[in-house]
Scaffold this motif. Sequence first.
Motif, PDB file in Angstrom:
ATOM      1  N   LEU A   1      -8.728  -1.813   1.876  1.00 16.86           N
ATOM      2  CA  LEU A   1      -7.438  -2.245   1.336  1.00 16.86           C
ATOM      3  C   LEU A   1      -7.519  -3.694   0.856  1.00 16.86           C
ATOM      4  O   LEU A   1      -6.953  -4.045  -0.192  1.00 16.86           O
ATOM      5  CB  LEU A   1      -6.354  -2.081   2.403  1.00 16.86           C
ATOM      6  CG  LEU A   1      -4.923  -2.425   1.985  1.00 16.86           C
ATOM      7  CD1 LEU A   1      -4.487  -1.644   0.749  1.00 16.86           C
ATOM      8  CD2 LEU A   1      -3.946  -2.151   3.139  1.00 16.86           C
TER       9      LEU A   1
ATOM     10  N   GLU B   1      -6.397   1.983  -6.879  1.00 10.21           N
ATOM     11  CA  GLU B   1      -6.288   3.141  -5.982  1.00 10.21           C
ATOM     12  C   GLU B   1      -7.460   3.148  -5.024  1.00 10.21           C
ATOM     13  O   GLU B   1      -8.559   2.707  -5.360  1.00 10.21           O
ATOM     14  CB  GLU B   1      -6.245   4.466  -6.787  1.00 10.21           C
ATOM     15  CG  GLU B   1      -6.518   5.712  -5.925  1.00 10.21           C
ATOM     16  CD  GLU B   1      -5.939   7.036  -6.416  1.00 10.21           C
ATOM     17  OE1 GLU B   1      -4.896   7.031  -7.104  1.00 10.21           O
ATOM     18  OE2 GLU B   1      -6.542   8.080  -6.089  1.00 10.21           O
TER      19      GLU B   1
ATOM     20  N   ILE C   1      -2.694   4.654  -2.139  1.00 11.20           N
ATOM     21  CA  ILE C   1      -3.606   5.386  -1.247  1.00 11.20           C
ATOM     22  C   ILE C   1      -3.571   6.820  -1.768  1.00 11.20           C
ATOM     23  O   ILE C   1      -2.585   7.540  -1.597  1.00 11.20           O
ATOM     24  CB  ILE C   1      -3.137   5.297   0.222  1.00 11.20           C
ATOM     25  CG1 ILE C   1      -2.861   3.840   0.622  1.00 11.20           C
ATOM     26  CG2 ILE C   1      -4.143   5.957   1.138  1.00 11.20           C
ATOM     27  CD1 ILE C   1      -4.048   2.914   0.501  1.00 11.20           C
TER      28      ILE C   1
ATOM     29  N   VAL D   1      -0.133   1.661   5.656  1.00 10.82           N
ATOM     30  CA  VAL D   1       0.706   2.130   4.545  1.00 10.82           C
ATOM     31  C   VAL D   1       2.087   1.481   4.653  1.00 10.82           C
ATOM     32  O   VAL D   1       2.708   1.513   5.718  1.00 10.82           O
ATOM     33  CB  VAL D   1       0.832   3.664   4.579  1.00 10.82           C
ATOM     34  CG1 VAL D   1       1.810   4.145   3.522  1.00 10.82           C
ATOM     35  CG2 VAL D   1      -0.524   4.315   4.410  1.00 10.82           C
TER      36      VAL D   1
ATOM     37  N   ALA E   1       0.873  -1.184   0.000  1.00 13.63           N
ATOM     38  CA  ALA E   1       0.000   0.000   0.000  1.00 13.63           C
ATOM     39  C   ALA E   1       0.899   1.219   0.000  1.00 13.63           C
ATOM     40  O   ALA E   1       1.723   1.389   0.910  1.00 13.63           O
ATOM     41  CB  ALA E   1      -0.899  -0.012   1.227  1.00 13.63           C
TER      42      ALA E   1
ATOM     43  N   PHE F   1      -4.989   5.941   6.975  1.00  9.19           N
ATOM     44  CA  PHE F   1      -4.237   4.731   6.620  1.00  9.19           C
ATOM     45  C   PHE F   1      -2.872   4.708   7.297  1.00  9.19           C
ATOM     46  O   PHE F   1      -2.390   3.644   7.696  1.00  9.19           O
ATOM     47  CB  PHE F   1      -4.113   4.600   5.095  1.00  9.19           C
ATOM     48  CG  PHE F   1      -5.327   3.989   4.446  1.00  9.19           C
ATOM     49  CD1 PHE F   1      -6.503   4.707   4.308  1.00  9.19           C
ATOM     50  CD2 PHE F   1      -5.301   2.671   4.004  1.00  9.19           C
ATOM     51  CE1 PHE F   1      -7.635   4.133   3.729  1.00  9.19           C
ATOM     52  CE2 PHE F   1      -6.424   2.081   3.415  1.00  9.19           C
ATOM     53  CZ  PHE F   1      -7.594   2.820   3.280  1.00  9.19           C
TER      54      PHE F   1
ATOM     55  N   PRO G   1     -10.689   1.374   6.659  1.00  7.38           N
ATOM     56  CA  PRO G   1      -9.450   1.271   5.882  1.00  7.38           C
ATOM     57  C   PRO G   1      -9.002  -0.159   5.599  1.00  7.38           C
ATOM     58  O   PRO G   1      -8.711  -0.488   4.442  1.00  7.38           O
ATOM     59  CB  PRO G   1      -8.441   2.033   6.740  1.00  7.38           C
ATOM     60  CG  PRO G   1      -9.252   3.087   7.420  1.00  7.38           C
ATOM     61  CD  PRO G   1     -10.566   2.420   7.714  1.00  7.38           C
TER      62      PRO G   1
END
Lengths: 216, 216
Positions: free
Chosen positions: A136, A74, A150, A166, A4, A160, A132
Amino acid sequence: MSLARVQNFSVSLDGFGAGEGLSRDKPFGHAGERLHEWMFATRWGREMFGLPPGGTGGVDDAFARQFYAGIGAEIMGAGKFGPPGWQGNPEWTGWWGSNPPFHTPVFVLTHHPRPSIAMGGGTTFHFIDAPPAEALKLAREAASGRDVRIGGGSIVVRDFLAARLVDHAHIAVVPILLGRGVRLWDGLEGLESDYQIEATSSPSGVTHMTFTRKDT
Amino acid sequence: MSLARVQNFSVSLDGFGAGEGLSRDKPFGHAGERLHEWMFATRWGREMFGLPPGGTGGVDDAFARQFYAGIGAEIMGAGKFGPPGWQGNPEWTGWWGSNPPFHTPVFVLTHHPRPSIAMGGGTTFHFIDAPPAEALKLAREAASGRDVRIGGGSIVVRDFLAARLVDHAHIAVVPILLGRGVRLWDGLEGLESDYQIEATSSPSGVTHMTFTRKDT
């Protein structure tokens, strides 16, 4: 492994990812395009935004080019997809015209889901009401093993990061003071204990901050 | 010409010049010394803070060394001189012991002026209740043609920048997220139109931002 990633997300020196007064005419409010001029000045940006050829080929260009590399989907916030109130307009299909610059599935986080929209150039907008981690998971499935970008805005990037979802983030700090708008950095106390942070300043005045999760 | 300069003023990536919970035991609150470790790692910092010899001689050191260069006086806020409530303690003479690291006249901005205190090593604390421009005039007179350091904290640096009284500022952005504390950047919208801003990132992770007033 599917990462991510945040790429080319720009904030002012005082930490705003967009200005105040966002509207259909002013997607970034009083900030205008000042957060993104560094990108328009690069070779990649010239091509990407249909500007006359030319542009710089230095560190700004090198970072900007990571935008598409290895990305298969995305995730964006409702505030990136349209101006305040777009949810009430069934005709709204985003800011980007018939060929949006994503070319992958895009998951729009919204409390008002609607049917998916297939646009030109490989972009399909999906509208989901999900936290989130769940978003994801969906985006990863759609990305077929590639990475998930992201995409912002500030609140989505912050959420995130706060959830440590992330893997790699690239934040471009632009040397302007917006004074007001949507803050990126709120609620991220102690982020540095989980991320390796590097700073690379460019002759353009922009500083590229990268965050790599230590267990990535 | 006598300039008004900010030197070595450190903020977190999210813009805090000090943490929350400032006290006699914790001058920078929950931030501890994390905003200043970059300085302790330099050759200059080792000498300055009485640490074992050694340290780095790169860009962090080059910036840090400007702290004394050409300075004839300092202006600081009440919040830098002591912990909350020091005004009620007639014995308080600052954090720094009998030989404070200023070695010039220092003007402390306070609504509770008291008689001046002559310390060792050439530092004299003067306590004045004055707006920024007037304080700068007094400090310039005391500096005998040399420059005046605007020493902080955040609110004082911000007020002097907002009034465009600062000729040159050096702000070190440290890659940590404090999440809470005293913000530096508030209320400075549009500063970039009056200052040339440069960014220089260091291998230490710190980014040195310099602001030079365009008419200086």
